[in-house]
Enzyme design. Structure first.
Site, mmCIF file in Angstrom:
data_model
loop_
_atom_site.group_PDB
_atom_site.id
_atom_site.type_symbol
_atom_site.label_atom_id
_atom_site.label_comp_id
_atom_site.label_asym_id
_atom_site.label_seq_id
_atom_site.Cartn_x
_atom_site.Cartn_y
_atom_site.Cartn_z
ATOM 1 N N ARG A 41 0.870 -1.182 0.000
ATOM 2 C CA ARG A 41 0.000 0.000 0.000
ATOM 3 C C ARG A 41 0.903 1.227 0.000
ATOM 4 N NH1 ARG A 41 -3.400 -0.491 5.083
ATOM 5 N NH2 ARG A 41 -4.132 1.554 4.419
ATOM 6 N N LYS A 113 -3.041 -8.190 10.862
ATOM 7 C CA LYS A 113 -4.420 -8.034 11.334
ATOM 8 C C LYS A 113 -5.385 -7.580 10.232
ATOM 9 C CE LYS A 113 -4.801 -3.522 13.586
ATOM 10 N NZ LYS A 113 -5.517 -2.847 14.649
ATOM 11 N N ASP A 114 -4.839 -7.079 9.133
ATOM 12 C CA ASP A 114 -5.704 -6.687 8.015
ATOM 13 C C ASP A 114 -5.988 -7.848 7.067
ATOM 14 O OD1 ASP A 114 -5.867 -4.070 8.918
ATOM 15 O OD2 ASP A 114 -4.056 -3.468 7.846
ATOM 16 N N SER A 162 -12.712 1.006 15.524
ATOM 17 C CA SER A 162 -12.648 -0.428 15.817
ATOM 18 C C SER A 162 -13.725 -0.827 16.822
ATOM 19 C CB SER A 162 -11.260 -0.758 16.376
ATOM 20 O OG SER A 162 -11.318 -1.911 17.169
ATOM 21 N N ARG A 164 -13.989 -3.601 18.217
ATOM 22 C CA ARG A 164 -13.286 -4.345 19.262
ATOM 23 C C ARG A 164 -12.834 -3.400 20.386
ATOM 24 N NH1 ARG A 164 -7.994 -4.506 20.021
ATOM 25 N NH2 ARG A 164 -7.657 -3.377 18.088
ATOM 26 N N ARG A 165 -12.276 -2.261 19.999
ATOM 27 C CA ARG A 165 -11.816 -1.309 21.014
ATOM 28 C C ARG A 165 -12.996 -0.664 21.724
ATOM 29 N NH1 ARG A 165 -7.581 1.034 16.632
ATOM 30 N NH2 ARG A 165 -5.879 -0.408 17.061
ATOM 31 N N ARG A 182 -11.061 7.919 10.535
ATOM 32 C CA ARG A 182 -10.450 7.083 9.512
ATOM 33 C C ARG A 182 -9.220 7.777 8.937
ATOM 34 N NH1 ARG A 182 -12.629 3.692 6.135
ATOM 35 N NH2 ARG A 182 -10.417 3.372 5.818
ATOM 36 N N ARG A 188 -4.761 10.554 10.976
ATOM 37 C CA ARG A 188 -5.471 10.503 12.256
ATOM 38 C C ARG A 188 -4.803 11.390 13.287
ATOM 39 N NH1 ARG A 188 -6.979 4.214 13.295
ATOM 40 N NH2 ARG A 188 -6.944 3.695 11.095
ATOM 41 N N CYS A 276 -13.362 -8.173 10.763
ATOM 42 C CA CYS A 276 -13.213 -6.918 11.500
ATOM 43 C C CYS A 276 -14.579 -6.300 11.802
ATOM 44 C CB CYS A 276 -12.276 -5.948 10.796
ATOM 45 S SG CYS A 276 -12.856 -5.434 9.198
HETATM 46 C C1 DPM Z 1 -8.162 -3.457 11.557
HETATM 47 C C2 DPM Z 1 -8.681 -2.630 12.573
HETATM 48 C C3 DPM Z 1 -7.979 -1.398 12.495
HETATM 49 C C4 DPM Z 1 -7.039 -1.533 11.405
HETATM 50 C C5 DPM Z 1 -9.769 -3.023 13.533
HETATM 51 C C6 DPM Z 1 -9.270 -3.379 14.932
HETATM 52 C C7 DPM Z 1 -8.166 -0.207 13.376
HETATM 53 C C8 DPM Z 1 -9.242 0.725 12.874
HETATM 54 C C9 DPM Z 1 -9.462 1.966 13.698
HETATM 55 C C10 DPM Z 1 -8.557 -4.842 11.219
HETATM 56 N N1 DPM Z 1 -7.206 -2.777 10.843
HETATM 57 O O1 DPM Z 1 -8.084 -3.261 15.279
HETATM 58 O O2 DPM Z 1 -10.123 -3.781 15.773
HETATM 59 O O3 DPM Z 1 -9.024 2.103 14.865
HETATM 60 O O4 DPM Z 1 -10.117 2.863 13.176
HETATM 61 C C11 DPM Z 1 -4.579 -1.009 11.103
HETATM 62 C C12 DPM Z 1 -3.550 -0.412 11.901
HETATM 63 C C13 DPM Z 1 -2.409 -1.250 11.790
HETATM 64 C C14 DPM Z 1 -2.764 -2.282 10.937
HETATM 65 C C15 DPM Z 1 -3.659 0.827 12.686
HETATM 66 C C16 DPM Z 1 -4.264 0.677 14.077
HETATM 67 C C17 DPM Z 1 -1.022 -1.064 12.382
HETATM 68 C C18 DPM Z 1 -0.686 -2.025 13.501
HETATM 69 C C19 DPM Z 1 -0.361 -3.452 13.144
HETATM 70 C C20 DPM Z 1 -6.016 -0.532 10.893
HETATM 71 N N2 DPM Z 1 -4.055 -2.096 10.507
HETATM 72 O O5 DPM Z 1 -4.821 -0.349 14.462
HETATM 73 O O6 DPM Z 1 -4.158 1.661 14.827
HETATM 74 O O7 DPM Z 1 0.556 -3.753 12.366
HETATM 75 O O8 DPM Z 1 -1.027 -4.327 13.702
#
Ligand code: DPM
Length: 373
Positions: A41, A113-114, A162, A164-165, A182, A188, A276
């Site tokens: 990306r 995680k993506d 998220s 989850r959070r 977003r 952000r 997710c």
């Molecule tokens: C996924 C989530 C988020 C990312 C959902 C979750 C966060 C979205 C948000 C699946 N992907 O975590 O429950 O808070 O709006 C993402 C980040 C990273 C990978 C950034 C982040 C970096 C950390 C890593 C977005 N994907 O979570 O703050 O390598 O794990």
């Protein structure tokens, strides 16, 4: 005792069908690939991660040329909609995987995680590198004098999209209001610093640490407050399942403990059919006695209902090295590790998911899916 596969065993692997790109040379270096094209990306974090993987590979394979190919994904283009509302599972990965399938690139670097637990046919995770801190952290607005979420005044707005959070933190800090935010990490942080709407953001520690923004971490969330997402903090390298030469090469940069933890986490999520769009969280560890522990959490969207359970397994090999190439474990391949321990990690996730289903997780998940669909 676990005995790794011999050189000659590795050489028995079939070469990829019809791949003209691969020329047999550089045998001394233990591989015969000339160039690796890495799909990524375009965000600063994604490019950092791709460069990080290339640097790791370069340490082992000096004579290979590396080419990073930046691309935009749906997730990068749709910025005004909450993640869970887009309804597309492979939001950040689809375009990259198409390039992989068309052989325009050889590998794609992702935040694990993506990556959904089921990959498109013919794709696998060829390696997972050593995990960065997997926990979530709080970044406070520069105007905010707090150092803990509990000190934020009632109604303070905390940015994260998220589920989850939100589900976990809403239970512990009911005075807070969560709002979607977003955009990539830098966007952000800029919104937090300039918009004045948000008092704080919840972000993965790993992203901040990788971008040298560790000084922005206001507090690290404890597992009692917020467990992390499956695969969080780990980098995954996706490749074609048939490309055994690349898979063999990638095994040099794979981290054993991270791989085993992530197999358990992904197997848990896969068995619960989570993505997710549902609040599923984990916390895993491997201790000095090779005991793998997986703690999982399933939450209703408002956090009022929850199931939290943990299981462990002894990873010490109970059988001599079992060689395997074809099989993957929650889409992860690791031909240099024994089937015996990989399958123990995978079963742990599945067993934990079964325990969750016994405890009524399906009803909570169904309700969450129904609301976010
Ligand atoms: C996924 C989530 C988020 C990312 C959902 C979750 C966060 C979205 C948000 C699946 N992907 O975590 O429950 O808070 O709006 C993402 C980040 C990273 C990978 C950034 C982040 C970096 C950390 C890593 C977005 N994907 O979570 O703050 O390598 O794990």
């Amino acid at each position: 005792m676990e005995i790794p596969p011999s050189e000659s065993a590795c050489k028995k692997l079939k070469t990829e069908n019809g791949s003209l790109k691969i020329k047999l040379q550089d045998q001394e270096n233990g591989n015969n690939i000339e160039k690796i094209r890495v799909g990524s990306r375009k965000s600063q974090l994604a490019l950092f991660q791709s460069n990080f993987v290339v640097d790791l590979l370069r340490k082992h394979y000096k004579n290979i040329a590396y080419d990073i190919v930046p691309m935009s994904t749906t997730g990068d283009k749709i910025l005004n909609v909450a993640l869970s509302k887009i309804g597309e599972k492979s939001l950040f990965t689809k375009e990259l995987e198409i390039a992989l399938e068309k052989r325009e690139v050889d590998v794609v670097v992702h935040s694990l995680k993506d990556l959904p637990t089921t990959l498109p046919p013919g794709m696998v995770i060829g390696a997972i590198c050593q995990r960065e801190n997997p926990f979530d952290v709080v970044v406070f607005s520069p105007d905010c004098k707090c150092s803990h979420l509990k000190d934020l005044p009632k109604g303070s707005i905390v940015g994260t999209s998220s589920l989850r959070r939100i589900a976990q933190l809403g239970r512990v800090f009911p005075q807070l209001t969560f709002e979607s935010i977003r955009g990539n990490l830098n966007t952000r942080l800029r919104k937090l610093d300039e918009d004045k709407n948000y008092s704080a953001l919840i972000i993965a520690a790993a992203g901040l640490i990788r971008l040298d923004l560790e000084h922005r971490i206001g507090m690290i969330l404890k597992p009692e407050e917020c467990m992390y997402a499956v695969g969080q903090g780990a980098l995954a390298i996706e490749c074609r399942e048939s490309d055994v030469q690349t898979i063999e090469l990638l095994s040099q940069i794979s981290d054993k403990n991270t791989t085993l933890r992530c197999i358990a986490e992904r197997s848990f999520m896969k068995s619960l059919e989570g993505g997710c769009s549902v609040p599923i969280a984990v916390n895993s560890s491997i201790d000095k006695n090779e005991k793998l522990t997986l703690c999982g959490g399933v939450f209703s969207l408002d956090g009022s209902k929850s199931i939290i359970e943990e299981l462990s397994v002894d990873l010490k090999p109970t059988k001599p090295f079992q060689f395997q190439v074809k099989k993957h474990y929650a889409a992860i391949v690791a031909p240099h590790l024994s089937h015996n321990i990989l399958s123990k990690a995978e079963s742990l996730g599945k067993d934990l998911a079964d325990l969750f289903l016994e405890k009524g997780a399906e009803a909570i998940l169904k309700e969450a899916r129904g609301t976010t669909a």
